[in-house]
Design an enzyme around this catalytic site. Structure first.
Site, PDB file in Angstrom:
ATOM      1  CE  LYS A  13      -2.075  -1.141   3.938  1.00  0.00           C
ATOM      2  NZ  LYS A  13      -1.446  -2.291   3.977  1.00  0.00           N
ATOM      3  NE  ARG A  88      -5.094  -1.250   9.656  1.00  0.00           N
ATOM      4  CZ  ARG A  88      -3.840  -1.023   9.191  1.00  0.00           C
ATOM      5  NH1 ARG A  88      -3.991   0.138   8.565  1.00  0.00           N
ATOM      6  NH2 ARG A  88      -2.944  -1.834   9.157  1.00  0.00           N
ATOM      7  NE  ARG A 122       7.505  -2.540   6.620  1.00  0.00           N
ATOM      8  CZ  ARG A 122       6.373  -2.777   6.498  1.00  0.00           C
ATOM      9  NH1 ARG A 122       5.603  -2.018   5.667  1.00  0.00           N
ATOM     10  NH2 ARG A 122       5.564  -3.385   7.544  1.00  0.00           N
ATOM     11  NE  ARG A 152       5.775  -0.549  10.190  1.00  0.00           N
ATOM     12  CZ  ARG A 152       4.648  -0.300   9.287  1.00  0.00           C
ATOM     13  NH1 ARG A 152       4.750   0.052   8.198  1.00  0.00           N
ATOM     14  NH2 ARG A 152       3.720  -1.406   9.622  1.00  0.00           N
ATOM     15  NE  ARG A 163       1.679  -4.943  11.256  1.00  0.00           N
ATOM     16  CZ  ARG A 163       2.710  -4.640  10.428  1.00  0.00           C
ATOM     17  NH1 ARG A 163       3.780  -5.198  10.817  1.00  0.00           N
ATOM     18  NH2 ARG A 163       2.435  -4.005   9.117  1.00  0.00           N
TER      19      ARG A 163
HETATM   20  P1  AP5 Z   1       4.729  -1.601   1.803  1.00  0.00           P
HETATM   21  O1  AP5 Z   1       4.516  -0.863   0.870  1.00  0.00           O
HETATM   22  O2  AP5 Z   1       5.452  -0.837   2.985  1.00  0.00           O
HETATM   23  O3  AP5 Z   1       3.317  -2.371   2.171  1.00  0.00           O
HETATM   24  P2  AP5 Z   1       2.227  -1.809   3.293  1.00  0.00           P
HETATM   25  O4  AP5 Z   1       0.992  -2.388   2.519  1.00  0.00           O
HETATM   26  O5  AP5 Z   1       2.155  -0.386   3.271  1.00  0.00           O
HETATM   27  O6  AP5 Z   1       2.431  -2.436   4.582  1.00  0.00           O
HETATM   28  P3  AP5 Z   1       1.942  -1.810   6.107  1.00  0.00           P
HETATM   29  O7  AP5 Z   1       3.295  -2.967   6.745  1.00  0.00           O
HETATM   30  O8  AP5 Z   1       2.621  -0.547   6.185  1.00  0.00           O
HETATM   31  O9  AP5 Z   1       0.927  -2.047   6.209  1.00  0.00           O
HETATM   32  P4  AP5 Z   1      -0.103  -2.210   7.776  1.00  0.00           P
HETATM   33  O10 AP5 Z   1      -1.279  -1.949   7.049  1.00  0.00           O
HETATM   34  O11 AP5 Z   1       0.080  -3.119   8.545  1.00  0.00           O
HETATM   35  O12 AP5 Z   1       0.597  -0.753   8.332  1.00  0.00           O
HETATM   36  P5  AP5 Z   1       0.235   0.363   8.730  1.00  0.00           P
HETATM   37  O13 AP5 Z   1       1.309   1.256   8.810  1.00  0.00           O
HETATM   38  O14 AP5 Z   1      -1.112   0.986   7.824  1.00  0.00           O
HETATM   39  O15 AP5 Z   1       5.612  -2.969   1.324  1.00  0.00           O
HETATM   40  C1  AP5 Z   1       6.104  -3.800   2.503  1.00  0.00           C
HETATM   41  C2  AP5 Z   1       7.363  -4.510   1.851  1.00  0.00           C
HETATM   42  O16 AP5 Z   1       7.407  -5.106   0.578  1.00  0.00           O
HETATM   43  C3  AP5 Z   1       8.577  -3.177   1.586  1.00  0.00           C
HETATM   44  O17 AP5 Z   1       9.743  -3.781   2.110  1.00  0.00           O
HETATM   45  C4  AP5 Z   1       8.180  -2.967   0.100  1.00  0.00           C
HETATM   46  O18 AP5 Z   1       9.526  -2.588  -0.540  1.00  0.00           O
HETATM   47  C5  AP5 Z   1       7.935  -4.546  -0.216  1.00  0.00           C
HETATM   48  N1  AP5 Z   1       7.143  -4.531  -1.636  1.00  0.00           N
HETATM   49  C6  AP5 Z   1       6.054  -3.609  -1.919  1.00  0.00           C
HETATM   50  N2  AP5 Z   1       5.454  -3.932  -3.202  1.00  0.00           N
HETATM   51  C7  AP5 Z   1       6.041  -5.059  -3.521  1.00  0.00           C
HETATM   52  C8  AP5 Z   1       5.993  -5.757  -4.795  1.00  0.00           C
HETATM   53  N3  AP5 Z   1       5.158  -5.586  -5.563  1.00  0.00           N
HETATM   54  N4  AP5 Z   1       7.001  -6.668  -5.050  1.00  0.00           N
HETATM   55  C9  AP5 Z   1       7.877  -7.075  -3.961  1.00  0.00           C
HETATM   56  N5  AP5 Z   1       8.176  -6.486  -2.783  1.00  0.00           N
HETATM   57  C10 AP5 Z   1       7.234  -5.442  -2.613  1.00  0.00           C
HETATM   58  O19 AP5 Z   1      -0.256   0.133  10.359  1.00  0.00           O
HETATM   59  C11 AP5 Z   1       0.291  -0.102  11.191  1.00  0.00           C
HETATM   60  C12 AP5 Z   1      -0.410  -0.302  12.762  1.00  0.00           C
HETATM   61  O20 AP5 Z   1      -0.791   1.129  12.947  1.00  0.00           O
HETATM   62  C13 AP5 Z   1      -1.605  -1.001  12.647  1.00  0.00           C
HETATM   63  O21 AP5 Z   1      -1.039  -2.610  12.748  1.00  0.00           O
HETATM   64  C14 AP5 Z   1      -2.454  -0.651  13.710  1.00  0.00           C
HETATM   65  O22 AP5 Z   1      -1.902  -0.831  14.980  1.00  0.00           O
HETATM   66  C15 AP5 Z   1      -2.227   1.032  13.478  1.00  0.00           C
HETATM   67  N6  AP5 Z   1      -3.245   1.658  12.703  1.00  0.00           N
HETATM   68  C16 AP5 Z   1      -2.957   1.891  11.241  1.00  0.00           C
HETATM   69  N7  AP5 Z   1      -4.001   2.465  10.851  1.00  0.00           N
HETATM   70  C17 AP5 Z   1      -5.134   2.047  11.803  1.00  0.00           C
HETATM   71  C18 AP5 Z   1      -6.603   2.379  11.735  1.00  0.00           C
HETATM   72  N8  AP5 Z   1      -7.179   2.888  10.440  1.00  0.00           N
HETATM   73  N9  AP5 Z   1      -7.282   1.741  12.776  1.00  0.00           N
HETATM   74  C19 AP5 Z   1      -6.680   1.340  13.672  1.00  0.00           C
HETATM   75  N10 AP5 Z   1      -5.293   0.837  13.834  1.00  0.00           N
HETATM   76  C20 AP5 Z   1      -4.624   1.582  12.802  1.00  0.00           C
HETATM   77 MG    MG Z   2       2.236   1.054   4.807  1.00  0.00          MG
END
Ligand code: AP5
Ligand code: MG
Length: 205
Positions: A13, A88, A122, A152, A163
């Site tokens: 994402k 979410r 990552r 991270r 997660r």
């Molecule tokens: P990356 O692009 O970083 O993936 P991502 O989908 O952004 O992954 P996240 O871990 O950020 O998602 P998440 O939803 O768990 O975390 P968030 O920060 O939103 O890619 C991942 C890796 O793969 C990278 O190394 C990249 O280079 C590689 N990659 C990407 N595309 C690729 C491809 N096509 N091929 C190969 N490699 C690839 O949330 C974190 C925490 O915050 C949650 O757990 C929760 O506690 C809290 N939180 C956030 N939002 C909310 C909400 N709305 N409500 C409640 N709690 C929330």
């Molecule tokens: Mg992300």
């Protein structure tokens, strides 16, 4: 253009959102990034959110919804936005639906078996939030600001498992929610970063 990008943790994402926002001049609103910034800045919200995030649980809805509402008040959201990581669960989706209309919800469909490897690889910049993978990083320094890249806090294997469980239970059903609204775009997120981006851009034409 009001967009959402959704998909499992590690589905890409943030990677895709960065490119989409650059091309379409949209603000990238990542609740995860906003929460991590609050933690780094030591705010009350950051202090409340940290334990949930470190355990791989959702931060309570009232905190996240207040964060999003405040972000929407900023002037750069006037002509659209890309939401990453929000909504979410169905409660957040209902609140969002009462505030704005969504033009497209982009769903990155990725085999869950690939996710653990992606997250293990990552690396993120603690200073500016830049994110990459060990495969793409030329060295251990951030290419944007030069700070040392780190793993991270919530990318530990046991936290990743939690997660993914939370995602399957609460966020995955939103795919059907946006499909029923006629705005869902499903993309094969298993392909290369460039290929995934091409699929998204074709769908946005
Ligand atoms: P990356 O692009 O970083 O993936 P991502 O989908 O952004 O992954 P996240 O871990 O950020 O998602 P998440 O939803 O768990 O975390 P968030 O920060 O939103 O890619 C991942 C890796 O793969 C990278 O190394 C990249 O280079 C590689 N990659 C990407 N595309 C690729 C491809 N096509 N091929 C190969 N490699 C690839 O949330 C974190 C925490 O915050 C949650 O757990 C929760 O506690 C809290 N939180 C956030 N939002 C909310 C909400 N709305 N409500 C409640 N709690 C929330
Ligand atoms: Mg992300």
């Amino acid at each position: 253009m009001n967009l959402i990008i959704m998909g499992a943790p590690g589905s890409g994402k943030g990677t895709q959102a960065t490119q989409i926002c650059k091309k379409h001049n949209l603000p990238h609103i990542s609740t995860g990034d906003l929460l991590r910034k609050n933690i780094a800045d030591g705010t009350d919200l950051g202090k409340k959110a940290k334990a949930y995030m470190d355990a791989g649980k959702l931060v309570p809805d009232d905190l996240v919804i207040a964060l999003i509402k405040a972000r929407f008040e900023e002037p750069d959201c006037k002509n659209g936005f890309l939401l990453d990581g929000f909504p979410r669960n169905s409660a957040q989706a209902d609140v969002l639906g009462g505030i704005v209309e969504i033009d497209k919800a982009i769903y990155l469909d990725v085999d869950l078996g690939k996710i653990a490897d992606r997250m293990a690889g990552r690396r993120v910049c603690p200073a500016c939030g830049y994110s990459t993978s060990v495969d793409l990083a030329k060295d251990s320094k951030c290419k944007e600001c030069g700070a040392a890249l780190i793993i991270r806090d919530d990318d530990r294997r046991d936290v990743v498992e939690n997660r993914l469980k939370v995602y399957s239970e609460q966020a995955a059903p939103l795919v059907e929610y946006y499909k029923a609204k006629g705005v869902l775009v499903t993309v094969d997120g298993n392909r290369s970063i460039d290929d995934v981006n091409k699929q998204i851009e074709d769908a946005l034409k």
